[in-house]
Design an enzyme around this catalytic site. Sequence first.
Site, PDB file in Angstrom:
ATOM      1  N   THR A  27       0.795  -1.218   0.000  1.00  0.00           N
ATOM      2  CA  THR A  27       0.000   0.000   0.000  1.00  0.00           C
ATOM      3  C   THR A  27       0.832   1.274   0.000  1.00  0.00           C
ATOM      4  O   THR A  27       0.372   2.314  -0.447  1.00  0.00           O
ATOM      5  CB  THR A  27      -0.866   0.009   1.270  1.00  0.00           C
ATOM      6  OG1 THR A  27      -0.038  -0.420   2.368  1.00  0.00           O
ATOM      7  CG2 THR A  27      -2.020  -0.947   1.146  1.00  0.00           C
ATOM      8  N   GLU A  73      -9.937   1.201   0.191  1.00  0.00           N
ATOM      9  CA  GLU A  73     -11.134   0.397  -0.018  1.00  0.00           C
ATOM     10  C   GLU A  73     -12.235   1.216  -0.679  1.00  0.00           C
ATOM     11  O   GLU A  73     -13.107   0.674  -1.346  1.00  0.00           O
ATOM     12  CB  GLU A  73     -11.597  -0.201   1.314  1.00  0.00           C
ATOM     13  CG  GLU A  73     -10.517  -1.124   1.878  1.00  0.00           C
ATOM     14  CD  GLU A  73     -10.962  -1.978   3.041  1.00  0.00           C
ATOM     15  OE1 GLU A  73     -11.968  -1.628   3.683  1.00  0.00           O
ATOM     16  OE2 GLU A  73     -10.302  -2.989   3.305  1.00  0.00           O
TER      17      GLU A  73
END
Lengths: 316, 734
Positions: free
Chosen positions: B472, B694
């Site tokens: 990430t 998300e």
Amino acid sequence: MKSFTYERARSPAEAAATAARTEGARFIAGGTNLLDLMKLEIETPAHLIDVNGLSLDKIESTPEGGLRIGALVRNTDLAADPRVRRDYGVLSRALVAGASGQLRNKATTAGNLLQRTRCPYFYDTNQPCNKRRPGSGCAAIGGFSRQHAVVGASEACIATHPSDMAVAMRVLDATVETVRPDGPARTIPIADFHHLPGNTPDVETALSPGELITAVTLPKPVGGAHIYRKVRDRASYAFALVSVAAIVQRDGTGRVALGGVAHKPWRIESAETQLPRGARAVTAQLLSGAKPTRENAFKLPLVERTLGAVLAEAKG
Amino acid sequence: MKFETAATTNPIDQLKVIGKPLSRIDGPLKTTGMAPYAYERHDVVSNPAYGYVVGSAIAKGRIASIDLGKAKAAPGVLAIITAENAGKLGKGDRNTAKLLGGPEIEHYHQAIALVVADSFEQARAGAELVHVDYVKAEGAFDLEAVKDTGKPRAPFGGPADTAVGDFDRAFAAAPVRLDATYTTPDQAHAMMEPHASIAAWNGDKLTLWTSNQMIAWGVGDVAKTLDIPKENVRLVSSFVGGGFGGKLFLRSDALLAALGARVVGRPVKVALQRPLMFNNTTHRPATIQRIRIGASRDGKITAIGHEEWSGNLPDGRAEGAVSQTRLLYAGANRMTATRLAALDLAEGNAMRAPGEASGMMALEIAIDEMAEKLGLDPIEFRILNDTQIDPERPTRPFSQRQLTECFRTGAERFGWSKRDPRPGRVRDGRWMIGIGTAAAFRNNLVVKSAARVRLDRSGIVTVETDMTDIGTGSYTIIAQTAAEMMGVPLEKVVVRLGDSTFPVSSGSGGQFGGNSSTAGVYAACVKLREAVAQKLGFNSAEAEFADGEVRAGNRRVPLAEAAADAGLTAEDGVEFGDLDKKYQQSTFGAHFVEVGVDAATAEIRVRRMLAVCAAGRILNPKTARSQVIGAMTMGVGAALMEELVVDKRKGFFVNHDLAAYEVPVHADIPRQEMFFLDETDPMSSPMKAKGVAELGICGVASAVANAVYNATGVRVRDYPITLDKLLEQMPDVG
Ligand SMILES: Cc1cc2nc3c(=O)[nH]c(=O)nc-3n(C[C@H](O)[C@H](O)[C@H](O)COP(=O)(O)OP(=O)(O)OC[C@H]3O[C@@H](n4cnc5c(N)ncnc54)[C@H](O)[C@@H]3O)c2cc1C
Ligand code: SF4
């Protein structure tokens, strides 16, 4: 993976003889299919005969005006060959529609013809599968059968042959050249090369034990528009739901073979007389007697529609 | 540090390092193959033995007998671990099924043995010789068939059911109504790196180099399962090759490696075999969702209801697909219901935006359908029903909500005004062209997070926290945070992550990691600044940290001086008060998608994508963009191809490898554009940031579905949208 012994063959005849003589022997070419299956113990050869060094990697013109493609010619090289691209466009297009660049660099002409089904139950050794373990049953019948055959299947097996290249070979009337363990060479028309499953889905081709493919020969070019249309759920790196290989002449006559619908590349020459009448008429004959499952019944209209688009494209 | 009131101006607001589109600092390690992933810790473990996992061949029942004789005698085999010989094992708080099954079998491919050998090949060959006899039992494998046995089950972050006003009456009275059912299939995380671990014991102390998103959870569940003190367990996950929620928990690879290593007295490494990954681990569970919307003729929603059915192993969690419907649109009369039925498939659990992603797949098609019934533009319909307060609890405002701005900006950039709202009107050669949109909406979660920072005499600032970087960009944003706080260039910051000997962080999950873990680093840096100021004789409130110096008035001292020989260390963390109760903290976006549908074959190909997101302060626009476009890619997979196919007779996911479980490849993904709106959210943390990872997946699939409808006029309510679901209604091939 079961442990195995390994040797490099020195001549085609010797390779065939050794294969016939040695219990559990298999040839290995690119290994892109065989090794995967060995890791899962779907294939358990006791001995591998490496045929990569046999100088079967040339593409030569034949006296009849065709092409003789060595068994070890890589899919990438075959697709890129200028003669293939010019005269047998359907083959080039089918090849590049298959697998990925990396795999095609390794995959060979013979190996591609002999690649095994992608039926997911064939791949899961916990499941019954007549092809993997004769007599154990077929888990795909009544199970997940979206990819499976709609024609030519049997009560024993409803698997499809996954090759793109073979479909083009079929429409080109290729012949497979082999040497047999006891010496003589023979040629097998591609139409007779792959078998329908019948009661022995484990017997997939006309090859006898130990028989080695040395080349695939294409007859003199027939001209026409060469089209290979592969239909799949994602844009690349997926096996065909259905595919259509077609050679269509100016006057609307031509040839058609299908992939993704049967245990072998599917072609019915008599259906081709219907070509000038359009896709529906051809499909009706090609797929007559089709017995789809609930999950793959869509392949019937899909073949017709895809063929329709191919014929429209051929007209230009 | 307690974070209980809105953030005010702080050093992060300088934005000298934070907010810059910097390349990830671990990039060179990864591109040169030097990043040490769990299975390849050759630097710390020599001479490991190899484990190969045997998975159950049945879905439910028990092992009648297990014959290890041949396998034990196979070359190189050192030991075979089974439930019979492993000793008493507990079960982790976060595991539903046992990680080592037997004699009871709870699901297909549940691990039942680990064969340990000198080499990987020997372990694999040995595993094939393990002979197991089973007694099969009947199981429930068909969600549709058992859905009505479902019981209310609270999903994460809310009750099972909610009701406001009188839904039934309002829905019945509404002049325009939609009542439709949608389904989403089981999906696999299908991350690149499989679950993998190396275990080594030193006396009664265990070290696990593993691939895990949540270090502290892992330590707790290892300790509990093995019944050893937590202090005796060390977990290290320096690099994680993708997780998507599949690595939130202790899984069989780590447990079996630990058991194996204990028996053979030597380190053991286990990488879960790819064909086991789909039935052995967790997955996003399938849902059936019924959505009812009633509106007045002018497009105001008067009633909105969303019911969900999902299935799981007994004691498993519900998917929670209704959670976003509770918050997304206004409407006085509302209801939601969550029902969970028992299924004997593998455990369903979190996958990227659990609940939210599945729910938005259905809700945002329903909104598109409703807009059409009303004759309204789907964007205008959404804007008309926008709300700045939690519609179920009107006393709670959103801390920030720029949904309308996302749609307006996106519409402008994408050329929405050129869309023909009548389906099936636009052609480009063989392609039928359609454009669709959907809202992106994911809540912002905040989780307690700590870190330790050390300053040394050469001016290097080292940050240590058990936070993980699962691809990430955690390494980078943490380095940026420390650099900004301490007034040093990025090159002067060293970040060490994923080790349970470091302070406990939020971990990576629920898109809470970026904001929470940097806030924890912020807190530790505040403490270090105080220590530095004190050491150097500055008033910490006045001291400015910049360019490697501490300054106040005319005085400037090199930062490194504060470290002296011993170095200076500070440790702190952030703990969140109730700002997330008082305010609804969420992230928003708008997805735009253009598809082409082949007029003959109904093959669907995405041609253009745009996402406009508003998600608080963007700490690093480059890594944040990567997260969003990666999520958009995953959303295309969900829309068009991803489905774990259940064999309802035998009870397992049939397509259990990456050839058969299709995810998008390069050729499926066109140019993706994404744009962040300017936003800071002082309610979320001192960083004023929120999650983005998300948000990006929520709504993508419905934007694709709506585009397919616009292209063809065929409305598909069952994912994935494959060509067979369109064919029958496609126009004749001319
Ligand atoms: C991920 C993936 C995706 C793929 N996608 C596609 C696709 O979309 N379309 C497609 O068509 N194919 C696809 N393939 C299959 C690929 O085309 C085959 O794996 C390849 O063509 C096999 O060639 P090979 O030389 O590697 O064969 P090998 O694996 O070496 O051998 C295959 C078989 O042929 C036998 N054999 C090899 N040479 C000879 C010979 N000279 N005489 C007799 N027997 C011989 C071997 O004994 C073995 O049984 C895919 C494969 C993979 C792994
Ligand atoms: S279809 Fe053929 S390959 Fe598939 S399970 Fe049945 S017998 Fe095996």
